[in-house]
Every structure is written in C-alpha cells, then in structure tokens.
Motif scaffolding. Structure first.
Motif, PDB file in Angstrom:
ATOM      1  N   UNK A  55     -51.326  14.622  19.621  1.00  0.00           N
ATOM      2  CA  UNK A  55     -52.396  14.818  18.637  1.00  0.00           C
ATOM      3  C   UNK A  55     -53.181  13.566  18.268  1.00  0.00           C
ATOM      4  N   UNK A  56     -52.828  12.407  18.825  1.00  0.00           N
ATOM      5  CA  UNK A  56     -53.607  11.198  18.561  1.00  0.00           C
ATOM      6  C   UNK A  56     -54.542  10.972  19.752  1.00  0.00           C
ATOM      7  N   UNK A  57     -55.707  10.416  19.480  1.00  0.00           N
ATOM      8  CA  UNK A  57     -56.595  10.029  20.584  1.00  0.00           C
ATOM      9  C   UNK A  57     -55.912   8.931  21.405  1.00  0.00           C
ATOM     10  N   UNK A  58     -55.888   9.100  22.688  1.00  0.00           N
ATOM     11  CA  UNK A  58     -55.259   8.149  23.620  1.00  0.00           C
ATOM     12  C   UNK A  58     -53.826   7.802  23.205  1.00  0.00           C
ATOM     13  N   UNK A  59     -53.117   8.767  22.672  1.00  0.00           N
ATOM     14  CA  UNK A  59     -51.717   8.538  22.290  1.00  0.00           C
ATOM     15  C   UNK A  59     -51.559   7.497  21.198  1.00  0.00           C
ATOM     16  N   UNK A  60     -52.643   7.163  20.515  1.00  0.00           N
ATOM     17  CA  UNK A  60     -52.564   6.175  19.420  1.00  0.00           C
ATOM     18  C   UNK A  60     -52.783   4.750  19.886  1.00  0.00           C
ATOM     19  N   UNK A  61     -53.175   4.576  21.153  1.00  0.00           N
ATOM     20  CA  UNK A  61     -53.390   3.206  21.657  1.00  0.00           C
ATOM     21  C   UNK A  61     -54.891   2.905  21.642  1.00  0.00           C
ATOM     22  N   UNK A  62     -55.372   2.469  20.502  1.00  0.00           N
ATOM     23  CA  UNK A  62     -56.797   2.159  20.337  1.00  0.00           C
ATOM     24  C   UNK A  62     -56.882   0.941  19.415  1.00  0.00           C
ATOM     25  N   UNK A  63     -57.830   0.054  19.684  1.00  0.00           N
ATOM     26  CA  UNK A  63     -57.886  -1.165  18.869  1.00  0.00           C
ATOM     27  C   UNK A  63     -59.319  -1.591  18.617  1.00  0.00           C
ATOM     28  N   UNK A  64     -59.523  -2.160  17.440  1.00  0.00           N
ATOM     29  CA  UNK A  64     -60.793  -2.822  17.131  1.00  0.00           C
ATOM     30  C   UNK A  64     -60.635  -4.280  17.541  1.00  0.00           C
ATOM     31  N   UNK A  65     -61.555  -4.762  18.355  1.00  0.00           N
ATOM     32  CA  UNK A  65     -61.445  -6.133  18.861  1.00  0.00           C
ATOM     33  C   UNK A  65     -62.039  -7.110  17.861  1.00  0.00           C
ATOM     34  N   UNK A  66     -61.553  -8.347  17.923  1.00  0.00           N
ATOM     35  CA  UNK A  66     -62.037  -9.393  17.026  1.00  0.00           C
ATOM     36  C   UNK A  66     -61.061 -10.543  17.077  1.00  0.00           C
ATOM     37  N   UNK A  67     -61.290 -11.594  16.291  1.00  0.00           N
ATOM     38  CA  UNK A  67     -60.376 -12.732  16.311  1.00  0.00           C
ATOM     39  C   UNK A  67     -58.928 -12.317  16.017  1.00  0.00           C
ATOM     40  N   UNK A  68     -58.727 -11.356  15.097  1.00  0.00           N
ATOM     41  CA  UNK A  68     -57.416 -10.714  14.891  1.00  0.00           C
ATOM     42  C   UNK A  68     -57.609  -9.245  15.224  1.00  0.00           C
ATOM     43  N   UNK A  69     -57.177  -8.784  16.372  1.00  0.00           N
ATOM     44  CA  UNK A  69     -57.400  -7.371  16.692  1.00  0.00           C
ATOM     45  C   UNK A  69     -56.697  -6.459  15.684  1.00  0.00           C
ATOM     46  N   UNK A  70     -57.292  -5.313  15.427  1.00  0.00           N
ATOM     47  CA  UNK A  70     -56.691  -4.352  14.489  1.00  0.00           C
ATOM     48  C   UNK A  70     -56.484  -3.037  15.233  1.00  0.00           C
ATOM     49  N   UNK A  71     -55.222  -2.621  15.388  1.00  0.00           N
ATOM     50  CA  UNK A  71     -54.953  -1.333  16.038  1.00  0.00           C
ATOM     51  C   UNK A  71     -55.358  -0.223  15.067  1.00  0.00           C
ATOM     52  N   UNK A  72     -56.107   0.743  15.544  1.00  0.00           N
ATOM     53  CA  UNK A  72     -56.447   1.889  14.688  1.00  0.00           C
ATOM     54  C   UNK A  72     -56.028   3.164  15.391  1.00  0.00           C
ATOM     55  N   UNK A  73     -55.861   4.231  14.630  1.00  0.00           N
ATOM     56  CA  UNK A  73     -55.520   5.513  15.250  1.00  0.00           C
ATOM     57  C   UNK A  73     -56.411   6.608  14.689  1.00  0.00           C
TER      58      UNK A  73
END
Ligand SMILES: Cc1cc2nc3c(=O)[nH]c(=O)nc-3n(C[C@H](O)[C@H](O)[C@H](O)COP(=O)(O)OP(=O)(O)OC[C@H]3O[C@@H](n4cnc5c(N)ncnc54)[C@H](O)[C@@H]3O)c2cc1C
Length: 453
Positions: A55-73
C-alpha cells in the motif's frame, strides 16, 4: 476503452474520498480514479512490512534530495494515506489558519468558517478522544513527560473500539463505501498520466495495465496528494507554479530499550503526543514492528544483532519539527516519478538535534536503559517525514498561489484541487483532518455554484 462522468475525482485519499462522497451524495455522476489497488484494511497486518509492499508507493522507498536527504512515504491504495496511517486526528490550529488567510489572502478560512466542516466530519466518523486503550510505549512517553514537567496528551483518533486493538478508520471504511453507495464509480489500479482540455471539459489520459485510455469529465477534482498533484499538473503543462512550495514536518527517530516489555505484535502505534510550549519540536510514538525497529537501528550493529531477542523491550519514538525549510516538486524528463527536493533550515536542524537530546532525557527518566538515536544532520542523517503539504497553495495572492481560495486552479476552468497540496505551509499538527475539512468545504462550494461554475 473510454469512460465518461460529470465529475472525475483523481486520487482516493482523505481529500479525494471526501470530495467523491460529497459530490456523489449530492446526486452528481462521479468517477473516482485511483492508481493503487483496492485492498481494504484486512489484506495484511497493520504497520507491517507487507503493508508497505502492498500500500505504499514504491514500497516506501522514496526520498526528497538535499544536503540532508529526507525519506518520505505516500500511501498508494484505495484510501491513500489513510490506509497506512495511525488515524490521529486534529483540527487545524486557529492561529495557523489566520496566518495563512493573511499571507495568502485566502477567503473563508477562519476557524469559524472551518468549524462546521470539522463538526460534520467528527459526527460522521468515529473520533475517539478518551480511549481507554493503554499502549505501553505511550505510557512510557507520558511518564517521561511528567518527570520533565511536560504535558503529554492522547491525540484523538479516527477509530472503532473493539475487544482487541483499536480498528483505525480509513477511507475504505468510511467515505469510499458511502460514495459507492451513492452511485460513484471506482477505477482502481488506474493512474492518470495527463490532463487535457477538450471543449468546455477535460480528458484524463489514464493507464490501467495496458495502453492509455481516456476518461472524459466536465469537472475534475485532483486529489493525488502533495507530491503527485503538482507532478500531474506539471506533466499536463498546467499551473506553472505547482510544486514550487512543498512543506513537510521533518522527523528524526530514536529507539529506546526498557527493562520490561513495551512492545508486541498487533499493538499498533500509541496516540500519546508531547508538545512543549516553546513549539520548537514535538514528540510521539512511531511504528515499532521488528522490521521498523531494524530500520531505525541501522547505525547500531550490536542492538540490531540482538533484535530478535530484545524487540519486545524496544519501541521507536520521534521528534518532529514544525517545518521551516524549502521544498520543491519538479519533473525529470522521461521519468514517471517527480524529483522532490527539500533543504532543511538551520532552525529545523537545530530543533531536530536539540529535540533528540530532550527526547532521550525524557525516555531515560521513564526508565529506558539504552537509547539509540539516528544521526539528525549531514549527508548520513536518517530523517523522515509522513506529512507532505502546501505544494499548490490556495488563496487570492496570484504570485504565491496555484489555486484560488476554494481550490480552483488558476487559468484552468473546471479543474480543482482537493488534497494536502492546498495548504499554505506546514500545519504543525497531523494533517488529515484538515485535508478532509478543506475538501468538504470546497466540494460544497462547488455544489452551491457561483457565476463561474
Ligand atoms: C505512515 C503514515 C502515517 C501517517 N499518520 C498520520 C496520522 O496519524 N494522522 C494524520 O492526520 N496524518 C497522518 N499521515 C499523513 C496523512 O496520511 C496524509 O496527510 C493524508 O493521507 C493526505 O491526504 P491526501 O488526500 O492529500 O493524499 P493521499 O492520502 O496521499 O492520497 C492520494 C492518492 O492519490 C493517488 N494518486 C496519486 N497520483 C495519482 C495518479 N496520477 N492517478 C491516480 N491516482 C493517483 C495515490 O495513490 C493516493 O492513494 C500519515 C502518513 C503516512 C504515510
């Protein structure tokens, strides 16, 4: 294959489900189009890895890129994020609504304007305020808060009490069945790739498994969530400002180990929350299945290796900061997924770091014998977010807003937004109550009609 409806609602999370229900119950011919599968809540154990796969997009493996990446779901199922979330429910804080109304010139957004919508939702849904549910990890958070002189509250939850653990109420239990009963048609596993104007209406270029097909509609409500709504608008060459202002509530996690058991199968997520008056951060309980604990212990090989033995004595907690960084949703040529970027502000980084230290103190005061915090800064930081919003803000301020005060996309007659993308910034509390209230308000405004409808 082709379909036709008077109104197409794209996305069936809290925003889309409420819009589809309000419109169908008012007698409109509605089609609800959802990329994810219609599985309902019984298809797997709540908060499990299986749930992430289903039920998660891409199994929950998604991230916002930046100097400190932030995983989002993001949820990707009939019911959207409500199918995977903890069902915590808050009204929008009055001060936040006032600030948005002032800065973005939003009409009809005062606390009094939204109150009837929150009241209607609360009457229609079961919102538990004083559940007798006692979650051991929540009890630890409350005990630690008390010893630091902080107030710990149990957040209201959309849930049905039962003999066992609480049953969270998702859109697949509530507004979607109501919409279907009122005649709404549901197309699940159907992704809308693009929108095109045709005559006075719209054509949705959609794909189930095979080739593209068309869904024609006079009116379209887009409710794909704060990442996918601007991506779809941009793919369709509409709303050039869409995606320029993504906001999130960044989180860092900590695992605490206690001498006694605080965890077990099917315990769910505790609703206790601690919000110190300074407002720099808040604390709460996170998903603590063995697999989630393992993810939060990646930097600690020793407790990770003993997880099978110790997991019942461990629970995950979060520190969340209000969100003052800058985010953006863009497109990558040839790539079906958007490029998401987020740059944390110095204030957010300090808040996460200081907040983690305070959370560790709190849990030690509650009896934790060990705490394991994930790094909260730098390229190795393990930051996450569950709350995505404000990528297409509403309001009359043309330079800032992708949609008007009631969700109408500027320059695109008959196209409306009905999801978290409409927020004007970070909300500061769990967002789904406000998503539903705005969606209800905007759908009713549409039904009432104005000269331009
Ligand atoms: C693990 C987790 C826990 C959370 N806990 C809470 C909580 O306790 N309380 C709370 O208030 N909030 C919580 N949230 C956040 C909350 O779920 C979201 O704020 C809310 O779901 C947003 O609603 P929405 O309608 O804007 O979008 P979503 O719920 O994201 O729904 C969008 C839907 O649109 C579909 N879609 C996207 N693109 C397309 C397309 N092109 N074509 C067709 N369909 C498409 C998606 O598959 C999805 O189903 C949590 C979120 C997560 C992930």
């Amino acid at each position: 294959m082709s379909e036709r409806a008077s109104v197409a609602v794209v996305g069936s999370g809290p925003g889309g489900a409420v819009a589809a229900c309000v419109l169908a119950e008012a007698g409109r011919d509605v089609i609800l189009v959802e990329e994810g599968p219609g599985l309902g809540q019984q298809s797997c154990r709540p908060f499990s890895i299986e749930e992430m796969t289903q039920k998660y997009r891409h199994g929950g493996v998604t991230a916002a890129l930046g100097p400190c990446p932030v995983a989002y779901v993001e949820g990707c199922a009939v019911g959207g994020g409500s199918e995977v979330n903890s069902a915590l429910y808050h009204r929008a804080p009055a001060a936040r609504l006032e600030e948005w109304a002032r800065r973005f010139a939003v009409e009809g957004l005062g606390e009094k304007d939204l109150a009837p919508h929150f009241e209607a939702l609360e009457a229609e849904l079961s919102v538990l305020r004083d559940s007798t549910e006692v979650h051991p990890a929540g009890r630890k958070l409350a005990a630690g808060a008390a010893s630091l002189g902080l107030e710990c509250r149990q957040a209201p939850r959309m849930a049905r009490p039962g003999p066992g653990p609480l049953h969270r109420l998702a859109m697949s239990d509530t507004y979607i069945p109501r919409a279907l009963k009122a005649g709404c048609r549901l197309l699940d596993q159907t992704r809308v790739e693009r929108l095109q104007r045709r005559g006075r209406g719209w054509v949705l270029k959609a794909r189930t498994l095979g080739p593209l097909f068309e869904i024609e509609a006079d009116q379209v409500f887009l409710a794909c969530g704060a990442i996918q709504t601007p991506a779809l608008l941009r793919r369709s060459g509409l709303a050039p400002r869409a995606g320029a202002t993504l906001a999130i509530h960044p989180m860092a996690k900590l695992v605490a180990q206690f001498p006694e058991e605080v965890n077990g199968p099917d315990l769910g997520v505790a609703a206790q929350q601690v919000k110190p008056p300074h407002g720099r951060w808040s604390f709460g309980c996170s998903i603590s299945s063995p697999q989630n604990l393992a993810l939060n212990l990646l930097d600690y090989p020793e407790p990770l290796s003993r997880l099978a033995r110790d997991w019942r004595r461990m629970a995950s907690f979060y520190v969340m900061v209000p969100g003052s960084g800058r985010g953006e949703v863009g497109l990558l040529p040839g790539c079906p997924d958007p490029l998401v970027r987020y740059a944390l502000s110095p204030e957010e980084l300090r808040g996460l770091d200081d907040g983690l230290q305070e959370l560790a103190r709190l849990l030690q005061a509650a009896g934790a014998e060990r705490v394991f915090a994930a790094p909260a800064a730098g390229p190795d930081a393990r930051l996450t977010t569950l709350h995505l919003m404000a990528s297409c803000p509403m309001g009359e301020h043309g330079g800032l807003c992708a949609a008007d005060s009631f969700g109408r996309v500027r320059g695109s007659e008959g196209l409306r937004l009905a999801d978290a993308s409409l927020f004007c910034g970070p909300l500061g509390v769990n967002p789904q109550g406000t998503v539903m209230a705005l969606s209800r308000r905007n759908a009713l405004a549409f039904l009432k009609g104005g000269p331009e409808e």
